[in-house]
Design a protein around this motif. Structure first.
Motif, PDB file in Angstrom:
ATOM      1  N   ALA A 166      96.644   2.595 -11.914  1.00  0.00           N
ATOM      2  CA  ALA A 166      96.086   1.522 -11.080  1.00  0.00           C
ATOM      3  C   ALA A 166      95.364   2.097  -9.864  1.00  0.00           C
ATOM      4  N   PHE A 167      95.801   3.282  -9.410  1.00  0.00           N
ATOM      5  CA  PHE A 167      95.165   3.904  -8.258  1.00  0.00           C
ATOM      6  C   PHE A 167      94.307   5.105  -8.664  1.00  0.00           C
ATOM      7  N   ILE A 199      81.746   8.366   0.028  1.00  0.00           N
ATOM      8  CA  ILE A 199      82.592   9.232  -0.804  1.00  0.00           C
ATOM      9  C   ILE A 199      82.378   8.985  -2.289  1.00  0.00           C
ATOM     10  N   HIS A 233      82.218  15.977  -1.374  1.00  0.00           N
ATOM     11  CA  HIS A 233      83.290  15.016  -1.662  1.00  0.00           C
ATOM     12  C   HIS A 233      84.593  15.483  -1.029  1.00  0.00           C
ATOM     13  N   ARG A 237      86.594  13.498   1.818  1.00  0.00           N
ATOM     14  CA  ARG A 237      87.923  13.053   1.401  1.00  0.00           C
ATOM     15  C   ARG A 237      88.991  13.580   2.360  1.00  0.00           C
ATOM     16  N   TYR A 283      90.749  12.416 -15.501  1.00  0.00           N
ATOM     17  CA  TYR A 283      91.217  12.756 -14.161  1.00  0.00           C
ATOM     18  C   TYR A 283      91.377  14.252 -13.908  1.00  0.00           C
ATOM     19  N   VAL A 329      98.382   1.076   1.397  1.00  0.00           N
ATOM     20  CA  VAL A 329      98.689  -0.133   0.624  1.00  0.00           C
ATOM     21  C   VAL A 329     100.195  -0.398   0.647  1.00  0.00           C
ATOM     22  N   ALA A 375      86.843  -1.048   0.002  1.00  0.00           N
ATOM     23  CA  ALA A 375      87.927  -0.641  -0.910  1.00  0.00           C
ATOM     24  C   ALA A 375      89.280  -1.078  -0.361  1.00  0.00           C
ATOM     25  N   GLY A 376      89.376  -1.184   0.958  1.00  0.00           N
ATOM     26  CA  GLY A 376      90.683  -1.365   1.580  1.00  0.00           C
ATOM     27  C   GLY A 376      91.125  -2.788   1.798  1.00  0.00           C
ATOM     28  N   ARG A 411      90.067  12.203  -7.322  1.00  0.00           N
ATOM     29  CA  ARG A 411      89.543  10.975  -6.724  1.00  0.00           C
ATOM     30  C   ARG A 411      90.607   9.882  -6.636  1.00  0.00           C
ATOM     31  N   CYS A 436      93.149   7.215  -5.445  1.00  0.00           N
ATOM     32  CA  CYS A 436      92.938   6.373  -4.257  1.00  0.00           C
ATOM     33  C   CYS A 436      93.597   6.963  -3.006  1.00  0.00           C
ATOM     34  N   PRO A 437      92.818   7.275  -1.973  1.00  0.00           N
ATOM     35  CA  PRO A 437      93.418   7.824  -0.756  1.00  0.00           C
ATOM     36  C   PRO A 437      94.094   6.753   0.108  1.00  0.00           C
ATOM     37  N   THR A 448      91.245  -5.353  -2.652  1.00  0.00           N
ATOM     38  CA  THR A 448      92.294  -4.942  -3.583  1.00  0.00           C
ATOM     39  C   THR A 448      93.692  -5.355  -3.097  1.00  0.00           C
TER      40      THR A 448
HETATM   41  C1  HEM Z   1      96.127  -2.447  -4.257  1.00  0.00           C
HETATM   42  C2  HEM Z   1      95.218  -1.747  -3.580  1.00  0.00           C
HETATM   43  C3  HEM Z   1      94.315  -0.660  -4.131  1.00  0.00           C
HETATM   44  C4  HEM Z   1      94.075  -0.278  -5.422  1.00  0.00           C
HETATM   45  C5  HEM Z   1      94.669  -0.869  -6.707  1.00  0.00           C
HETATM   46  C6  HEM Z   1      93.118   0.822  -5.374  1.00  0.00           C
HETATM   47  C7  HEM Z   1      92.630   1.490  -6.483  1.00  0.00           C
HETATM   48  C8  HEM Z   1      91.705   2.513  -6.443  1.00  0.00           C
HETATM   49  C9  HEM Z   1      91.151   3.177  -7.607  1.00  0.00           C
HETATM   50  C10 HEM Z   1      91.498   2.864  -9.057  1.00  0.00           C
HETATM   51  C11 HEM Z   1      90.266   4.105  -7.163  1.00  0.00           C
HETATM   52  C12 HEM Z   1      89.356   4.988  -8.012  1.00  0.00           C
HETATM   53  C13 HEM Z   1      89.985   6.309  -8.284  1.00  0.00           C
HETATM   54  C14 HEM Z   1      89.075   7.121  -9.208  1.00  0.00           C
HETATM   55  O1  HEM Z   1      87.833   7.094  -9.074  1.00  0.00           O
HETATM   56  O2  HEM Z   1      89.624   7.784 -10.052  1.00  0.00           O
HETATM   57  C15 HEM Z   1      90.243   4.030  -5.713  1.00  0.00           C
HETATM   58  C16 HEM Z   1      89.462   4.813  -4.910  1.00  0.00           C
HETATM   59  C17 HEM Z   1      89.377   4.695  -3.542  1.00  0.00           C
HETATM   60  N1  HEM Z   1      90.161   3.879  -2.748  1.00  0.00           N
HETATM   61 FE1  HEM Z   1      91.559   2.571  -3.392  1.00  0.00          FE
HETATM   62  N2  HEM Z   1      92.805   1.084  -4.073  1.00  0.00           N
HETATM   63  C18 HEM Z   1      93.509   0.209  -3.269  1.00  0.00           C
HETATM   64  C19 HEM Z   1      93.498   0.162  -1.881  1.00  0.00           C
HETATM   65  C20 HEM Z   1      92.780   0.987  -1.066  1.00  0.00           C
HETATM   66  C21 HEM Z   1      92.864   1.011   0.379  1.00  0.00           C
HETATM   67  C22 HEM Z   1      93.797   0.125   1.216  1.00  0.00           C
HETATM   68  C23 HEM Z   1      91.968   1.946   0.825  1.00  0.00           C
HETATM   69  C24 HEM Z   1      91.666   2.384   2.232  1.00  0.00           C
HETATM   70  C25 HEM Z   1      92.349   2.070   3.301  1.00  0.00           C
HETATM   71  C26 HEM Z   1      91.322   2.513  -0.359  1.00  0.00           C
HETATM   72  C27 HEM Z   1      90.344   3.475  -0.322  1.00  0.00           C
HETATM   73  C28 HEM Z   1      89.785   4.077  -1.445  1.00  0.00           C
HETATM   74  C29 HEM Z   1      88.706   5.081  -1.385  1.00  0.00           C
HETATM   75  C30 HEM Z   1      88.012   5.593  -0.115  1.00  0.00           C
HETATM   76  C31 HEM Z   1      88.448   5.483  -2.708  1.00  0.00           C
HETATM   77  C32 HEM Z   1      87.434   6.526  -3.184  1.00  0.00           C
HETATM   78  C33 HEM Z   1      88.159   7.858  -3.395  1.00  0.00           C
HETATM   79  C34 HEM Z   1      87.286   8.998  -3.897  1.00  0.00           C
HETATM   80  O3  HEM Z   1      86.216   8.744  -4.480  1.00  0.00           O
HETATM   81  O4  HEM Z   1      87.687  10.171  -3.703  1.00  0.00           O
HETATM   82  N3  HEM Z   1      91.846   1.915  -1.474  1.00  0.00           N
HETATM   83  N4  HEM Z   1      91.137   3.074  -5.300  1.00  0.00           N
END
Ligand code: HEM
Length: 403
Positions: A328-329, A93, A101, A105, A69, A342, A262-263, A334, A336-337, A266
Protein backbone atom coordinates in the motif's frame (compact mmCIF):
# COMPACT_ATOMS: atom_id res chain seq x y z
CA UNK A 1 8.35 -8.92 -35.42
CA UNK A 2 11.03 -10.36 -33.19
CA UNK A 3 10.21 -7.72 -30.56
CA UNK A 4 6.47 -8.52 -30.78
CA UNK A 5 7.17 -12.21 -30.21
CA UNK A 6 8.87 -11.41 -26.92
CA UNK A 7 5.94 -9.37 -25.59
CA UNK A 8 3.52 -10.93 -23.11
CA UNK A 9 -0.05 -11.84 -24.14
CA UNK A 10 -2.84 -9.25 -24.22
CA UNK A 11 -4.56 -6.91 -26.65
CA UNK A 12 -3.58 -3.27 -27.20
CA UNK A 13 -7.25 -2.32 -27.80
CA UNK A 14 -8.28 0.61 -29.98
CA UNK A 15 -5.57 3.06 -31.13
CA UNK A 16 -4.83 5.80 -28.53
CA UNK A 17 -7.79 4.80 -26.33
CA UNK A 18 -6.54 1.28 -25.65
CA UNK A 19 -8.11 -0.02 -22.42
CA UNK A 20 -8.22 3.42 -20.71
CA UNK A 21 -11.98 4.02 -20.89
CA UNK A 22 -12.87 0.51 -19.80
CA UNK A 23 -10.50 0.75 -16.80
CA UNK A 24 -11.71 4.23 -15.82
CA UNK A 25 -15.33 3.02 -16.01
CA UNK A 26 -14.54 0.03 -13.78
CA UNK A 27 -12.76 2.27 -11.28
CA UNK A 28 -15.66 4.69 -11.18
CA UNK A 29 -17.99 1.78 -10.39
CA UNK A 30 -15.45 0.52 -7.83
CA UNK A 31 -15.09 -2.73 -9.76
CA UNK A 32 -11.42 -2.13 -10.58
CA UNK A 33 -10.36 -5.27 -8.65
CA UNK A 34 -12.68 -7.43 -10.76
CA UNK A 35 -11.36 -5.72 -13.90
CA UNK A 36 -7.80 -6.72 -13.00
CA UNK A 37 -8.84 -10.23 -11.89
CA UNK A 38 -10.53 -10.74 -15.30
CA UNK A 39 -7.27 -9.79 -16.99
CA UNK A 40 -5.29 -12.20 -14.84
CA UNK A 41 -7.76 -15.01 -15.63
CA UNK A 42 -7.53 -14.21 -19.35
CA UNK A 43 -3.81 -13.56 -19.82
CA UNK A 44 -2.04 -14.63 -16.62
CA UNK A 45 -0.06 -12.40 -14.22
CA UNK A 46 1.85 -10.55 -16.97
CA UNK A 47 0.07 -8.97 -19.94
CA UNK A 48 0.36 -6.06 -22.32
CA UNK A 49 -2.22 -3.32 -22.79
CA UNK A 50 -2.45 0.34 -23.69
CA UNK A 51 -3.32 2.97 -21.08
CA UNK A 52 -3.64 6.75 -21.51
CA UNK A 53 -2.05 6.60 -24.94
CA UNK A 54 0.98 4.64 -23.69
CA UNK A 55 1.86 0.99 -24.43
CA UNK A 56 1.95 -0.64 -20.97
CA UNK A 57 2.69 -3.91 -19.18
CA UNK A 58 0.48 -5.10 -16.34
CA UNK A 59 2.29 -7.11 -13.64
CA UNK A 60 0.61 -8.92 -10.77
CA UNK A 61 1.82 -10.76 -7.66
CA UNK A 62 4.53 -10.86 -5.05
CA UNK A 63 7.34 -11.74 -7.49
CA UNK A 64 6.33 -8.88 -9.78
CA UNK A 65 6.25 -6.44 -6.85
CA UNK A 66 9.70 -7.60 -5.83
CA UNK A 67 10.98 -7.13 -9.38
CA UNK A 68 9.61 -3.59 -9.58
CA UNK A 69 10.74 -2.44 -6.16
CA UNK A 70 14.25 -3.88 -6.40
CA UNK A 71 14.90 -3.21 -10.08
CA UNK A 72 17.97 -1.21 -11.05
CA UNK A 73 16.97 2.35 -11.96
CA UNK A 74 18.71 1.95 -15.33
CA UNK A 75 16.32 -0.84 -16.33
CA UNK A 76 13.09 0.56 -14.94
CA UNK A 77 12.60 4.26 -14.29
CA UNK A 78 9.72 6.42 -13.15
CA UNK A 79 8.24 8.11 -16.17
CA UNK A 80 5.41 10.58 -15.63
CA UNK A 81 3.30 11.84 -18.55
CA UNK A 82 4.35 15.32 -19.75
CA UNK A 83 1.07 16.79 -18.47
CA UNK A 84 1.92 15.69 -14.92
CA UNK A 85 5.33 17.41 -15.03
CA UNK A 86 3.66 20.60 -16.24
CA UNK A 87 1.38 20.56 -13.20
CA UNK A 88 3.66 19.09 -10.55
CA UNK A 89 6.92 20.68 -11.71
CA UNK A 90 9.99 19.17 -13.32
CA UNK A 91 12.04 19.06 -10.10
CA UNK A 92 9.57 17.14 -7.93
CA UNK A 93 10.71 13.84 -6.40
CA UNK A 94 8.38 11.81 -8.62
CA UNK A 95 10.10 13.18 -11.74
CA UNK A 96 13.66 12.60 -10.63
CA UNK A 97 15.87 9.54 -10.64
CA UNK A 98 19.41 8.57 -9.60
CA UNK A 99 21.43 11.01 -7.50
CA UNK A 100 18.88 13.83 -7.78
CA UNK A 101 16.12 11.52 -6.46
CA UNK A 102 18.37 10.40 -3.58
CA UNK A 103 19.24 14.00 -2.65
CA UNK A 104 15.62 15.21 -2.61
CA UNK A 105 14.44 12.08 -0.84
CA UNK A 106 17.09 12.44 1.87
CA UNK A 107 15.98 16.05 2.38
CA UNK A 108 12.29 15.07 2.72
CA UNK A 109 13.04 12.10 4.97
CA UNK A 110 15.14 14.33 7.24
CA UNK A 111 11.87 16.16 7.96
CA UNK A 112 9.54 13.13 7.96
CA UNK A 113 11.53 10.76 10.19
CA UNK A 114 10.08 9.86 13.62
CA UNK A 115 12.74 11.66 15.70
CA UNK A 116 11.88 14.91 13.94
CA UNK A 117 8.15 14.31 13.65
CA UNK A 118 7.84 14.13 17.42
CA UNK A 119 8.42 17.89 17.45
CA UNK A 120 5.25 18.38 15.44
CA UNK A 121 2.92 16.25 17.57
CA UNK A 122 1.86 19.37 19.49
CA UNK A 123 0.91 21.19 16.27
CA UNK A 124 -0.90 18.13 14.97
CA UNK A 125 -2.76 17.74 18.23
CA UNK A 126 -3.79 21.40 18.17
CA UNK A 127 -5.08 21.15 14.58
CA UNK A 128 -7.15 18.06 15.40
CA UNK A 129 -8.71 19.56 18.52
CA UNK A 130 -9.53 22.78 16.69
CA UNK A 131 -11.07 20.77 13.86
CA UNK A 132 -13.25 18.74 16.24
CA UNK A 133 -14.38 21.88 18.07
CA UNK A 134 -15.29 23.56 14.79
CA UNK A 135 -16.87 20.70 12.87
CA UNK A 136 -17.87 17.83 15.20
CA UNK A 137 -18.80 19.02 18.67
CA UNK A 138 -22.38 20.24 18.95
CA UNK A 139 -23.39 18.44 15.72
CA UNK A 140 -25.68 15.45 15.43
CA UNK A 141 -24.65 14.47 11.95
CA UNK A 142 -21.39 15.01 10.07
CA UNK A 143 -20.12 14.04 6.61
CA UNK A 144 -16.91 12.22 7.29
CA UNK A 145 -15.38 12.21 3.78
CA UNK A 146 -15.17 15.98 3.19
CA UNK A 147 -14.35 16.69 6.84
CA UNK A 148 -11.38 14.34 6.88
CA UNK A 149 -10.13 16.04 3.74
CA UNK A 150 -10.37 19.46 5.44
CA UNK A 151 -8.55 18.13 8.49
CA UNK A 152 -5.68 16.47 6.65
CA UNK A 153 -5.28 19.47 4.34
CA UNK A 154 -5.03 21.81 7.30
CA UNK A 155 -2.55 19.58 9.12
CA UNK A 156 -0.29 19.24 6.13
CA UNK A 157 -0.63 22.96 5.32
CA UNK A 158 0.55 23.88 8.78
CA UNK A 159 3.41 21.36 8.78
CA UNK A 160 4.63 21.81 5.25
CA UNK A 161 4.08 25.49 4.59
CA UNK A 162 3.87 26.73 8.15
CA UNK A 163 0.80 28.74 7.18
CA UNK A 164 -1.50 29.57 10.05
CA UNK A 165 -5.30 29.36 9.73
CA UNK A 166 -6.68 32.25 7.72
CA UNK A 167 -7.12 33.75 4.28
CA UNK A 168 -3.95 32.39 2.67
CA UNK A 169 -4.70 28.82 3.77
CA UNK A 170 -8.31 29.08 2.53
CA UNK A 171 -7.09 30.34 -0.81
CA UNK A 172 -4.66 27.43 -1.14
CA UNK A 173 -7.37 24.79 -0.46
CA UNK A 174 -9.28 25.83 -3.60
CA UNK A 175 -6.13 26.21 -5.68
CA UNK A 176 -4.86 22.74 -4.78
CA UNK A 177 -8.25 21.18 -5.56
CA UNK A 178 -8.14 22.79 -8.99
CA UNK A 179 -4.55 21.63 -9.51
CA UNK A 180 -5.33 18.01 -8.52
CA UNK A 181 -8.35 17.94 -10.87
CA UNK A 182 -5.94 18.46 -13.76
CA UNK A 183 -3.97 15.29 -13.08
CA UNK A 184 -6.59 13.06 -14.69
CA UNK A 185 -7.92 15.66 -17.13
CA UNK A 186 -7.37 15.50 -20.86
CA UNK A 187 -4.18 17.55 -21.26
CA UNK A 188 -5.56 20.12 -23.69
CA UNK A 189 -4.73 23.72 -22.79
CA UNK A 190 -7.66 25.75 -24.10
CA UNK A 191 -9.49 28.51 -22.16
CA UNK A 192 -12.48 26.33 -21.17
CA UNK A 193 -10.67 23.07 -20.26
CA UNK A 194 -9.96 21.64 -16.82
CA UNK A 195 -6.29 21.34 -17.74
CA UNK A 196 -6.18 25.08 -18.42
CA UNK A 197 -7.84 25.85 -15.06
CA UNK A 198 -5.34 23.57 -13.34
CA UNK A 199 -2.39 25.31 -15.01
CA UNK A 200 -3.75 28.67 -13.88
CA UNK A 201 -4.18 27.38 -10.32
CA UNK A 202 -0.62 26.08 -10.50
CA UNK A 203 0.69 29.52 -11.48
CA UNK A 204 -1.10 31.07 -8.47
CA UNK A 205 0.22 28.38 -6.11
CA UNK A 206 3.72 29.04 -7.44
CA UNK A 207 3.42 32.77 -6.73
CA UNK A 208 2.16 32.14 -3.17
CA UNK A 209 4.81 29.53 -2.36
CA UNK A 210 7.66 31.60 -3.83
CA UNK A 211 6.54 34.52 -1.60
CA UNK A 212 6.47 32.12 1.30
CA UNK A 213 10.00 30.87 0.53
CA UNK A 214 11.23 34.50 0.56
CA UNK A 215 9.46 35.17 3.88
CA UNK A 216 10.77 31.99 5.48
CA UNK A 217 14.31 32.66 4.26
CA UNK A 218 14.23 36.15 5.77
CA UNK A 219 12.85 34.78 9.05
CA UNK A 220 15.50 32.08 9.16
CA UNK A 221 18.53 34.14 8.10
CA UNK A 222 17.71 37.48 9.70
CA UNK A 223 15.48 36.67 12.65
CA UNK A 224 16.99 33.33 13.66
CA UNK A 225 13.80 31.29 13.17
CA UNK A 226 14.17 27.56 13.88
CA UNK A 227 14.91 25.39 10.82
CA UNK A 228 12.41 22.88 12.18
CA UNK A 229 9.41 25.20 12.00
CA UNK A 230 8.02 23.64 8.83
CA UNK A 231 9.17 21.73 5.75
CA UNK A 232 9.96 24.85 3.72
CA UNK A 233 12.23 26.34 6.40
CA UNK A 234 13.82 22.94 6.93
CA UNK A 235 14.59 22.53 3.21
CA UNK A 236 15.93 26.02 2.70
CA UNK A 237 18.16 25.77 5.76
CA UNK A 238 20.00 22.71 4.38
CA UNK A 239 23.58 23.33 3.30
CA UNK A 240 26.20 21.06 1.72
CA UNK A 241 29.96 20.99 2.52
CA UNK A 242 30.73 24.25 0.67
CA UNK A 243 27.80 25.94 2.42
CA UNK A 244 25.64 26.21 -0.70
CA UNK A 245 21.93 25.32 -0.61
CA UNK A 246 21.16 21.61 -1.01
CA UNK A 247 17.92 22.42 -2.83
CA UNK A 248 17.17 25.20 -5.30
CA UNK A 249 14.05 27.33 -4.76
CA UNK A 250 12.41 25.54 -7.68
CA UNK A 251 13.08 22.19 -5.99
CA UNK A 252 11.66 23.46 -2.70
CA UNK A 253 8.54 24.68 -4.51
CA UNK A 254 7.96 21.48 -6.51
CA UNK A 255 8.56 19.18 -3.57
CA UNK A 256 6.51 21.16 -1.08
CA UNK A 257 3.67 20.88 -3.62
CA UNK A 258 4.08 17.14 -4.10
CA UNK A 259 4.19 16.45 -0.35
CA UNK A 260 1.13 18.65 0.05
CA UNK A 261 -0.78 16.55 -2.49
CA UNK A 262 0.61 13.11 -1.55
CA UNK A 263 0.18 13.90 2.12
CA UNK A 264 -3.46 14.83 2.51
CA UNK A 265 -5.80 13.03 0.10
CA UNK A 266 -4.48 9.56 0.93
CA UNK A 267 -4.67 9.93 4.71
CA UNK A 268 -8.15 11.45 4.59
CA UNK A 269 -9.37 8.34 2.78
CA UNK A 270 -7.70 6.04 5.29
CA UNK A 271 -9.41 7.89 8.16
CA UNK A 272 -12.80 7.84 6.42
CA UNK A 273 -12.52 4.10 5.75
CA UNK A 274 -11.63 3.54 9.42
CA UNK A 275 -14.73 5.44 10.58
CA UNK A 276 -16.85 3.29 8.26
CA UNK A 277 -15.19 0.11 9.53
CA UNK A 278 -15.85 1.05 13.16
CA UNK A 279 -19.50 1.83 12.35
CA UNK A 280 -20.04 -1.41 10.46
CA UNK A 281 -18.23 -3.57 12.98
CA UNK A 282 -18.93 -2.44 16.56
CA UNK A 283 -16.52 -5.08 17.91
CA UNK A 284 -13.63 -3.24 16.21
CA UNK A 285 -14.79 0.08 17.68
CA UNK A 286 -15.10 -1.57 21.08
CA UNK A 287 -11.62 -3.12 20.90
CA UNK A 288 -9.99 0.11 19.75
CA UNK A 289 -11.73 2.32 22.28
CA UNK A 290 -10.77 -0.12 25.06
CA UNK A 291 -7.15 0.14 24.03
CA UNK A 292 -7.25 3.90 24.05
CA UNK A 293 -9.32 4.28 27.12
CA UNK A 294 -7.36 2.02 29.44
CA UNK A 295 -3.87 1.27 28.26
CA UNK A 296 -3.24 3.87 25.55
CA UNK A 297 -1.34 2.81 22.53
CA UNK A 298 1.39 4.11 20.37
CA UNK A 299 3.72 2.54 17.87
CA UNK A 300 6.88 4.45 18.44
CA UNK A 301 8.20 5.59 21.76
CA UNK A 302 10.48 8.13 20.14
CA UNK A 303 7.41 10.10 19.14
CA UNK A 304 5.44 10.31 22.36
CA UNK A 305 7.28 11.32 25.49
CA UNK A 306 5.52 8.94 27.86
CA UNK A 307 5.66 5.47 26.37
CA UNK A 308 4.36 3.81 29.52
CA UNK A 309 0.89 4.84 28.44
CA UNK A 310 1.21 3.09 25.10
CA UNK A 311 1.22 -0.61 24.38
CA UNK A 312 2.81 -1.31 21.03
CA UNK A 313 3.31 -5.03 21.71
CA UNK A 314 -0.26 -6.00 20.94
CA UNK A 315 0.25 -4.77 17.39
CA UNK A 316 3.77 -6.09 16.98
CA UNK A 317 2.89 -9.68 17.86
CA UNK A 318 0.89 -10.15 14.68
CA UNK A 319 2.56 -12.30 12.03
CA UNK A 320 4.12 -9.88 9.53
CA UNK A 321 2.93 -10.04 5.92
CA UNK A 322 5.35 -11.83 3.57
CA UNK A 323 7.74 -9.43 1.81
CA UNK A 324 6.36 -7.57 -1.22
CA UNK A 325 2.78 -8.72 -0.57
CA UNK A 326 1.64 -5.60 1.32
CA UNK A 327 2.54 -2.68 -0.93
CA UNK A 328 0.00 0.00 0.00
CA UNK A 329 2.97 2.30 0.61
CA UNK A 330 5.04 1.00 -2.30
CA UNK A 331 8.49 -0.48 -1.73
CA UNK A 332 12.18 -0.18 -2.52
CA UNK A 333 13.93 3.17 -2.98
CA UNK A 334 10.64 4.96 -3.64
CA UNK A 335 8.69 3.57 -0.69
CA UNK A 336 6.37 6.24 0.71
CA UNK A 337 8.45 8.58 2.90
CA UNK A 338 5.25 9.76 4.61
CA UNK A 339 4.58 6.37 6.25
CA UNK A 340 5.62 7.39 9.78
CA UNK A 341 3.67 10.61 9.46
CA UNK A 342 0.53 8.70 8.40
CA UNK A 343 0.82 6.48 11.47
CA UNK A 344 1.02 9.43 13.84
CA UNK A 345 -1.75 11.39 12.18
CA UNK A 346 -4.10 8.41 12.00
CA UNK A 347 -3.43 7.32 15.57
CA UNK A 348 -3.96 10.84 16.87
CA UNK A 349 -7.27 11.36 15.04
CA UNK A 350 -8.62 7.88 15.85
CA UNK A 351 -7.65 8.47 19.47
CA UNK A 352 -9.79 11.61 19.62
CA UNK A 353 -12.68 10.05 17.75
CA UNK A 354 -13.03 6.94 19.90
CA UNK A 355 -12.48 8.77 23.16
CA UNK A 356 -14.93 11.58 22.34
CA UNK A 357 -17.69 10.00 20.23
CA UNK A 358 -19.71 6.97 19.33
CA UNK A 359 -21.28 6.92 15.88
CA UNK A 360 -23.43 5.06 13.39
CA UNK A 361 -23.83 5.43 9.66
CA UNK A 362 -26.79 7.55 8.58
CA UNK A 363 -26.72 6.63 4.90
CA UNK A 364 -27.82 3.57 2.98
CA UNK A 365 -25.03 3.92 0.47
CA UNK A 366 -21.61 3.69 2.13
CA UNK A 367 -19.82 2.73 -1.09
CA UNK A 368 -17.19 4.68 -2.99
CA UNK A 369 -16.03 5.10 -6.54
CA UNK A 370 -12.40 5.50 -7.59
CA UNK A 371 -11.45 8.74 -9.31
CA UNK A 372 -8.76 7.26 -9.12
CA UNK A 373 -8.56 7.68 -5.33
CA UNK A 374 -11.70 6.48 -3.53
CA UNK A 375 -14.48 9.09 -3.18
CA UNK A 376 -17.45 8.12 -1.00
CA UNK A 377 -20.61 8.45 -3.06
CA UNK A 378 -22.57 10.20 -0.31
CA UNK A 379 -19.59 11.57 1.61
CA UNK A 380 -20.22 9.01 4.41
CA UNK A 381 -22.65 10.89 6.70
CA UNK A 382 -22.71 9.56 10.29
CA UNK A 383 -24.75 10.33 13.39
CA UNK A 384 -22.51 11.15 16.30
CA UNK A 385 -23.05 11.05 20.05
CA UNK A 386 -20.50 12.70 22.33
CA UNK A 387 -18.93 10.77 25.21
CA UNK A 388 -19.06 13.79 27.51
CA UNK A 389 -17.27 12.45 30.54
CA UNK A 390 -14.12 11.05 29.00
CA UNK A 391 -13.23 13.55 26.29
CA UNK A 392 -11.17 16.10 28.16
CA UNK A 393 -9.37 13.48 30.23
CA UNK A 394 -8.41 11.33 27.27
CA UNK A 395 -7.28 14.31 25.24
CA UNK A 396 -4.67 15.18 27.79
CA UNK A 397 -3.27 11.68 27.49
CA UNK A 398 -2.29 12.21 23.86
CA UNK A 399 -0.18 15.18 24.81
CA UNK A 400 1.72 13.00 27.24
CA UNK A 401 0.27 14.29 30.56
CA UNK A 402 -0.21 11.69 33.30
CA UNK A 403 -3.87 10.90 33.90
C1 HEM B 1 -2.50 6.48 3.75
C2 HEM B 1 -1.61 7.36 3.30
C3 HEM B 1 -0.58 7.14 2.20
C4 HEM B 1 -0.45 6.11 1.31
C5 HEM B 1 -1.33 4.87 1.17
C6 HEM B 1 0.71 6.41 0.48
C7 HEM B 1 1.18 5.60 -0.54
C8 HEM B 1 2.26 5.90 -1.34
C9 HEM B 1 2.72 5.08 -2.45
C10 HEM B 1 2.10 3.76 -2.90
C11 HEM B 1 3.79 5.70 -3.00
C12 HEM B 1 4.56 5.28 -4.25
C13 HEM B 1 5.74 4.45 -3.91
C14 HEM B 1 6.42 3.98 -5.19
O1 HEM B 1 6.52 4.74 -6.18
O2 HEM B 1 6.85 2.85 -5.19
C15 HEM B 1 4.01 6.93 -2.26
C16 HEM B 1 5.00 7.83 -2.53
C17 HEM B 1 5.17 9.03 -1.89
N1 HEM B 1 4.47 9.46 -0.77
FE1 HEM B 1 2.95 8.49 0.13
N2 HEM B 1 1.26 7.60 0.89
C18 HEM B 1 0.51 8.08 1.94
C19 HEM B 1 0.74 9.25 2.66
C20 HEM B 1 1.77 10.12 2.44
C21 HEM B 1 2.08 11.27 3.27
C22 HEM B 1 1.31 11.67 4.53
C23 HEM B 1 3.15 11.90 2.70
C24 HEM B 1 3.89 13.13 3.17
C25 HEM B 1 3.74 13.73 4.32
C26 HEM B 1 3.52 11.13 1.51
C27 HEM B 1 4.55 11.46 0.67
C28 HEM B 1 4.96 10.69 -0.42
C29 HEM B 1 6.04 11.08 -1.34
C30 HEM B 1 6.85 12.39 -1.29
C31 HEM B 1 6.18 10.04 -2.27
C32 HEM B 1 7.19 9.94 -3.42
C33 HEM B 1 8.39 9.11 -2.96
C34 HEM B 1 9.47 8.90 -4.01
O3 HEM B 1 9.19 9.02 -5.22
O4 HEM B 1 10.62 8.60 -3.61
N3 HEM B 1 2.67 10.07 1.40
N4 HEM B 1 3.09 7.02 -1.25
Amino acid sequence: RLATKRLPPGSMGLPVIGQSLSLLKAMKANTGDEWFQDRIRKYGPISKLSLFGTPSIFLHGQAANKFIYTCDGNKLANNQPKSISRLMGERSIIELSGEDHKRIRAALVSFLKPEVLKQYVGKLDEEIRHHLDMHWHGKQEVKVGPLMKTLTFNIICSLIFGIERGERRDLLVGLFQELIAGVLAIPVNLPFTQFNRSLQANAKIKAIVMDLIREKRAAFEQQGASPHQDLITCLLSMRDEDNSSVLSDEEILDNAKIVMIAGHDTTSILLTVMVRLFANDPSVYEAVSQVWAFSMTQMDETIFPNPSKFDPKRFEQQVPAPPYSFVAFGGGPRICPGYEFVKIETLAMVHYLVTRFTWKLSCKDDSFSREPLPVFNQGLPIQITPKESSGALQSRALRGDRI
